[in-house]
Design a protein around this motif. Structure first.
Motif, mmCIF file in Angstrom:
data_model
loop_
_atom_site.group_PDB
_atom_site.id
_atom_site.type_symbol
_atom_site.label_atom_id
_atom_site.label_comp_id
_atom_site.label_asym_id
_atom_site.label_seq_id
_atom_site.Cartn_x
_atom_site.Cartn_y
_atom_site.Cartn_z
ATOM 1 N N SER A 35 0.850 -1.189 0.000
ATOM 2 C CA SER A 35 0.000 0.000 0.000
ATOM 3 C C SER A 35 0.881 1.233 0.000
ATOM 4 C CB SER A 35 -0.923 0.008 1.219
ATOM 5 O OG SER A 35 -1.833 -1.040 1.148
ATOM 6 N N LYS A 36 0.778 2.019 -1.041
ATOM 7 C CA LYS A 36 1.618 3.211 -1.163
ATOM 8 C C LYS A 36 0.805 4.496 -1.321
ATOM 9 C CE LYS A 36 5.623 1.328 -0.865
ATOM 10 N NZ LYS A 36 6.409 1.473 0.312
ATOM 11 N N LYS A 37 -0.337 4.454 -1.998
ATOM 12 C CA LYS A 37 -1.145 5.647 -2.232
ATOM 13 C C LYS A 37 -2.423 5.519 -1.396
ATOM 14 C CE LYS A 37 -3.145 8.446 -5.919
ATOM 15 N NZ LYS A 37 -3.433 8.538 -7.355
ATOM 16 N N ILE A 38 -2.575 6.409 -0.415
ATOM 17 C CA ILE A 38 -3.657 6.284 0.558
ATOM 18 C C ILE A 38 -4.535 7.525 0.538
ATOM 19 C CG2 ILE A 38 -4.217 5.928 2.988
ATOM 20 C CD1 ILE A 38 -1.378 4.740 3.298
ATOM 21 N N LEU A 39 -5.856 7.324 0.475
ATOM 22 C CA LEU A 39 -6.836 8.400 0.557
ATOM 23 C C LEU A 39 -7.386 8.443 1.977
ATOM 24 C CD1 LEU A 39 -8.729 10.503 -0.919
ATOM 25 C CD2 LEU A 39 -10.364 8.625 -1.017
ATOM 26 N N PHE A 40 -7.403 9.621 2.571
ATOM 27 C CA PHE A 40 -7.995 9.808 3.896
ATOM 28 C C PHE A 40 -9.323 10.512 3.732
ATOM 29 C CE2 PHE A 40 -3.639 9.041 4.874
ATOM 30 C CZ PHE A 40 -3.694 8.327 6.055
ATOM 31 N N SER A 41 -10.367 9.918 4.308
ATOM 32 C CA SER A 41 -11.707 10.473 4.163
ATOM 33 C C SER A 41 -12.417 10.480 5.504
ATOM 34 C CB SER A 41 -12.501 9.613 3.166
ATOM 35 O OG SER A 41 -13.805 10.102 3.044
ATOM 36 N N ASN A 47 -22.238 20.158 9.193
ATOM 37 C CA ASN A 47 -21.821 21.227 10.099
ATOM 38 C C ASN A 47 -20.346 21.132 10.466
ATOM 39 O OD1 ASN A 47 -24.473 22.058 10.112
ATOM 40 N ND2 ASN A 47 -24.976 20.923 11.957
ATOM 41 N N ASP A 48 -19.727 19.990 10.200
ATOM 42 C CA ASP A 48 -18.353 19.750 10.611
ATOM 43 C C ASP A 48 -17.375 19.761 9.444
ATOM 44 O OD1 ASP A 48 -19.145 19.427 13.255
ATOM 45 O OD2 ASP A 48 -19.522 17.292 12.983
ATOM 46 N N ARG A 49 -17.680 20.485 8.365
ATOM 47 C CA ARG A 49 -16.820 20.464 7.173
ATOM 48 C C ARG A 49 -15.394 20.907 7.469
ATOM 49 N NH1 ARG A 49 -20.720 22.821 2.600
ATOM 50 N NH2 ARG A 49 -22.018 20.984 2.396
ATOM 51 N N SER A 50 -15.235 21.991 8.211
ATOM 52 C CA SER A 50 -13.868 22.468 8.477
ATOM 53 C C SER A 50 -13.118 21.462 9.341
ATOM 54 C CB SER A 50 -13.892 23.839 9.144
ATOM 55 O OG SER A 50 -14.493 23.773 10.408
ATOM 56 N N TRP A 51 -13.836 20.828 10.259
ATOM 57 C CA TRP A 51 -13.217 19.814 11.113
ATOM 58 C C TRP A 51 -12.846 18.591 10.289
ATOM 59 C CZ3 TRP A 51 -14.787 15.234 14.053
ATOM 60 C CH2 TRP A 51 -13.925 14.969 15.118
ATOM 61 N N THR A 52 -13.725 18.218 9.366
ATOM 62 C CA THR A 52 -13.457 17.084 8.478
ATOM 63 C C THR A 52 -12.173 17.323 7.684
ATOM 64 O OG1 THR A 52 -15.814 16.643 8.227
ATOM 65 C CG2 THR A 52 -14.367 15.708 6.559
ATOM 66 N N GLU A 53 -12.081 18.495 7.086
ATOM 67 C CA GLU A 53 -10.894 18.822 6.298
ATOM 68 C C GLU A 53 -9.648 18.822 7.181
ATOM 69 O OE1 GLU A 53 -9.236 22.141 3.161
ATOM 70 O OE2 GLU A 53 -10.958 22.646 4.403
ATOM 71 N N GLN A 54 -9.748 19.380 8.357
ATOM 72 C CA GLN A 54 -8.597 19.452 9.269
ATOM 73 C C GLN A 54 -8.116 18.054 9.659
ATOM 74 O OE1 GLN A 54 -9.457 21.617 12.856
ATOM 75 N NE2 GLN A 54 -7.333 21.695 13.479
ATOM 76 N N ILE A 55 -9.046 17.159 9.984
ATOM 77 C CA ILE A 55 -8.689 15.783 10.364
ATOM 78 C C ILE A 55 -8.015 15.071 9.195
ATOM 79 C CG2 ILE A 55 -9.655 13.496 10.910
ATOM 80 C CD1 ILE A 55 -9.712 15.179 13.325
ATOM 81 N N GLU A 56 -8.615 15.156 8.008
ATOM 82 C CA GLU A 56 -8.049 14.474 6.836
ATOM 83 C C GLU A 56 -6.651 14.983 6.502
ATOM 84 O OE1 GLU A 56 -12.281 13.713 4.534
ATOM 85 O OE2 GLU A 56 -10.695 14.801 3.514
ATOM 86 N N VAL A 57 -6.492 16.285 6.493
ATOM 87 C CA VAL A 57 -5.198 16.878 6.140
ATOM 88 C C VAL A 57 -4.145 16.498 7.176
ATOM 89 C CG1 VAL A 57 -3.959 19.073 5.909
ATOM 90 C CG2 VAL A 57 -6.166 18.755 4.779
ATOM 91 N N GLU A 58 -4.504 16.534 8.450
ATOM 92 C CA GLU A 58 -3.545 16.191 9.507
ATOM 93 C C GLU A 58 -3.116 14.726 9.416
ATOM 94 O OE1 GLU A 58 -0.931 16.504 12.605
ATOM 95 O OE2 GLU A 58 -1.928 18.118 11.524
ATOM 96 N N SER A 72 -5.953 13.960 0.885
ATOM 97 C CA SER A 72 -7.176 14.262 1.623
ATOM 98 C C SER A 72 -8.345 14.179 0.652
ATOM 99 C CB SER A 72 -7.090 15.673 2.215
ATOM 100 O OG SER A 72 -8.374 16.151 2.538
ATOM 101 N N GLY A 73 -9.340 13.388 0.984
ATOM 102 C CA GLY A 73 -10.524 13.271 0.141
ATOM 103 C C GLY A 73 -11.242 14.597 -0.014
ATOM 104 N N PHE A 74 -11.273 15.381 1.045
ATOM 105 C CA PHE A 74 -11.931 16.684 1.025
ATOM 106 C C PHE A 74 -11.253 17.599 0.005
ATOM 107 C CE2 PHE A 74 -13.185 20.848 2.533
ATOM 108 C CZ PHE A 74 -14.460 20.652 3.038
ATOM 109 N N LYS A 75 -9.924 17.598 0.013
ATOM 110 C CA LYS A 75 -9.195 18.459 -0.926
ATOM 111 C C LYS A 75 -9.274 17.933 -2.358
ATOM 112 C CE LYS A 75 -6.017 20.778 2.061
ATOM 113 N NZ LYS A 75 -5.200 21.916 1.795
#
Length: 110
Positions: A35-41, A47-58, A72-75
């Motif tokens: 496993s080399k290419k991983i998507l985080f979602s 209501n939690d969009r900014s939190w979702t993006e923050q978790i995925e990016v981190e 990051s799936g969000f990005k």
């Protein structure tokens, strides 16, 4: 893969004071080698969009430091990319992006 799972759990525990993993799932036929290419979602409410993006990016940035290509799936897809899509269409969309693994996280209870 065990190292990745432990690393992710430590990251989550470190970022929250009272984090608790209540359940997890892994496919019985899961072969984690290569496993080399991983998507985080993240799967959270609208209501939690900014939190979702923050978790995925981190999570993606922490794991990329271990030599994996992470996204990051969000990005990549945006906040409503999978809205009103069937499970089969979502799987096909992810397969066409050639990810080796998809890591999802969800807030089940507060």
């Amino acid at each position: 893969m065990k190292f990745i799972a432990i690393s992710i759990m430590l990251i989550l525990l470190q970022s929250c004071n009272s984090t608790e993993i209540t359940s997890s799932w892994k496919a019985d036929n899961n072969n984690n080698s290569g496993s080399k290419k991983i998507l985080f979602s993240g799967i959270f409410s609208d209501n939690d969009r900014s939190w979702t993006e923050q978790i995925e990016v981190e999570l993606a940035s922490q794991i990329s430091g271990l030599g994996y290509e992470t996204v990051s799936g969000f990005k990549l897809y945006g906040p409503k990319a999978f809205e009103n899509m069937s499970e089969e269409n979502i799987v096909n969309k992810l397969k066409s992006s050639q990810f080796d693994a998809v890591f999802t996280t969800a807030l089940l209870d507060v």
